[in-house]
Design a protein around this motif. Structure first.
Motif, short mmCIF file in Angstrom:
data_model
loop_
_atom_site.label_atom_id
_atom_site.label_comp_id
_atom_site.label_asym_id
_atom_site.label_seq_id
_atom_site.Cartn_x
_atom_site.Cartn_y
_atom_site.Cartn_z
N ASP A 151 -32.89 43.88 -43.55
CA ASP A 151 -31.49 43.97 -42.94
C ASP A 151 -31.40 44.51 -41.54
O ASP A 151 -30.32 44.11 -40.78
CB ASP A 151 -30.41 45.11 -43.77
CG ASP A 151 -30.29 44.77 -45.24
OD1 ASP A 151 -30.15 43.55 -45.44
OD2 ASP A 151 -29.82 45.49 -46.04
N ASP A 152 -32.49 44.93 -40.98
CA ASP A 152 -32.69 45.02 -39.71
C ASP A 152 -32.94 43.79 -38.78
O ASP A 152 -34.06 43.29 -39.11
CB ASP A 152 -33.73 46.32 -39.44
CG ASP A 152 -33.90 46.73 -37.91
OD1 ASP A 152 -33.68 46.00 -37.03
OD2 ASP A 152 -34.36 47.75 -37.90
N PRO A 153 -31.97 43.62 -37.76
CA PRO A 153 -32.43 42.24 -36.98
C PRO A 153 -33.59 42.49 -36.09
O PRO A 153 -34.17 41.23 -35.73
CB PRO A 153 -31.04 42.27 -35.97
CG PRO A 153 -30.48 43.58 -36.09
CD PRO A 153 -30.65 44.42 -37.46
N PHE A 154 -34.17 43.43 -36.05
CA PHE A 154 -35.25 43.53 -35.12
C PHE A 154 -36.51 44.08 -35.84
O PHE A 154 -37.56 44.64 -35.39
CB PHE A 154 -35.19 44.69 -33.97
CG PHE A 154 -34.08 44.25 -33.19
CD1 PHE A 154 -33.95 42.72 -32.31
CD2 PHE A 154 -32.93 44.88 -32.97
CE1 PHE A 154 -33.01 42.73 -31.58
CE2 PHE A 154 -31.75 44.63 -32.36
CZ PHE A 154 -31.96 43.39 -31.49
N GLN B 63 -39.11 42.45 -37.44
CA GLN B 63 -40.16 41.77 -37.14
C GLN B 63 -41.15 42.31 -35.99
O GLN B 63 -42.17 42.92 -36.25
CB GLN B 63 -40.17 40.20 -36.87
CG GLN B 63 -39.47 39.43 -37.84
CD GLN B 63 -40.45 39.18 -39.18
OE1 GLN B 63 -41.49 39.51 -39.09
NE2 GLN B 63 -39.87 38.63 -40.17
N SER C 230 -43.64 35.64 -38.40
CA SER C 230 -42.71 35.62 -37.20
C SER C 230 -43.71 35.95 -35.97
O SER C 230 -44.28 36.80 -35.85
CB SER C 230 -41.59 36.55 -37.46
OG SER C 230 -41.04 36.64 -36.23
N ARG D 98 -42.16 37.12 -33.41
CA ARG D 98 -41.58 38.37 -32.83
C ARG D 98 -42.53 39.28 -33.53
O ARG D 98 -42.71 40.16 -32.85
CB ARG D 98 -40.14 38.64 -33.15
CG ARG D 98 -39.18 37.65 -32.79
CD ARG D 98 -37.80 37.71 -33.14
NE ARG D 98 -37.10 38.70 -32.44
CZ ARG D 98 -36.59 38.84 -31.17
NH1 ARG D 98 -36.30 37.70 -30.75
NH2 ARG D 98 -36.21 40.26 -30.74
N PRO E 126 -31.94 39.89 -27.76
CA PRO E 126 -31.88 38.76 -28.76
C PRO E 126 -32.69 37.69 -28.46
O PRO E 126 -33.07 37.82 -27.36
CB PRO E 126 -30.23 38.45 -28.70
CG PRO E 126 -29.95 39.10 -27.53
CD PRO E 126 -30.76 40.27 -27.23
N SER E 127 -33.16 36.83 -29.41
CA SER E 127 -33.99 35.78 -29.13
C SER E 127 -33.60 34.59 -28.17
O SER E 127 -32.34 34.69 -27.97
CB SER E 127 -33.94 35.11 -30.22
OG SER E 127 -34.90 34.02 -30.44
#
Ligand SMILES: Cc1cc2nc3c(=O)[nH]c(=O)nc-3n(C[C@H](O)[C@H](O)[C@H](O)COP(=O)(O)O)c2cc1C
Length: 231
Positions: free
Chosen positions: A51-54, A56, A191, A193, A220-221
């Motif tokens: 659930d955490d966008p970061f 990776q 990934s 990332r 963000p990417s």
């Protein structure tokens, strides 16, 4: 190593778990650049809350801290992102519904000798080379770099990555360094990332070693994070 795994938790949604039973059952024979993993007495699972966008980069950063700690103790490790049995690893490491085992490493003492079969399978020399720093860096020209940035970039350049793809780039500014995903091309099972998180750990450890502290800000990417040097 169990204590290191429990204590080095720099982000709330990334963790490492030492598993002491059935380690051999998670590795799949020849696994790529490192040949064969067998008779591993234990393994460490690198686990992220998806659930955490970061997640990776957090898992890459955390995992590399654990890998360097093991290396400092004279132990051998190898990041394994693709060639492992994820379901077995997840059940042995007791992950929750939101979590995934993103990579694992065996921990032990590697046999010195490597067979010809393994050398052929792994393309030994190619898979260990690194791209020149000049191809990775943009932003300020070298003579304008803040103090000791060169040492940090060199440490980041040497980081390991899945299939040795070295997907990172570094944008040097007056007040810090931004890590970004530089390369196009397939992710395979890992990934890019996550690889960048590994390079972030190297960058910061080298900075700390030369007396330079800072904080990470996730971005963000295709950017990953900025290391803001504390003045
Ligand atoms: C996230 C990650 C996943 C990796 N997965 C594998 C893998 O599944 N099998 C393997 O043999 N090596 C794997 N490696 C090791 C890389 O292939 C290796 O680090 C790279 O080729 C550079 O070699 P060196 O670290 O010895 O310089 C992985 C490395 C990283 C960082």
């Amino acid at each position: 190593m169990d204590r290191v795994c429990n204590q080095f938790v720099p982000f709330p949604h990334a963790r490492s778990r030492l598993v002491t039973e059935a380690a051999d059952s998670v590795f799949k024979g020849i696994i790529g650049s490192y040949g064969r993993i067998k008779n591993a007495p234990v393994f460490i699972a690198f686990i992220g809350d998806m659930d955490d966008p970061f997640v990776q980069e957090e898992v890459g950063y955390t995992g590399e801290g654990i890998i360097l700690a093991a290396t400092a103790l004279g132990l051998n490790t190898c990041w394994v992102g693709g060639f492992f049995r994820a379901e077995i690893a997840a059940s042995l490491a007791e992950v929750s519904d939101k979590e995934r085992v993103l990579a694992i490493t065996p921990v032990g003492y590697a046999q010195e000798s490597e067979s010809w079969e393994e050398r052929l399978m792994t393309g030994f020399s190619r898979s260990h080379k690194r791209v020149a720093l000049s191809k990775l860096v943009r932003g300020l020209p070298r003579d304008k770099w803040p103090n000791r940035v060169g040492v940090s970039l060199e440490a980041a350049r040497l980081a390991p990555s899945a299939a040795n793809r070295q997907p990172w780039g570094f944008d040097v500014q007056d007040d810090g360094i931004t890590v970004f995903v530089r390369t196009l091309g397939p992710q395979f099972n890992v990934s890019k990332r996550l690889d960048c998180g590994i390079a972030m750990l190297h960058l910061e450890v080298a900075a700390l070693d030369s007396g330079c502290k800072g904080e990470w800000e996730f971005l963000p990417s295709p950017q990953v994070a900025k290391f803001r040097i504390r003045s």
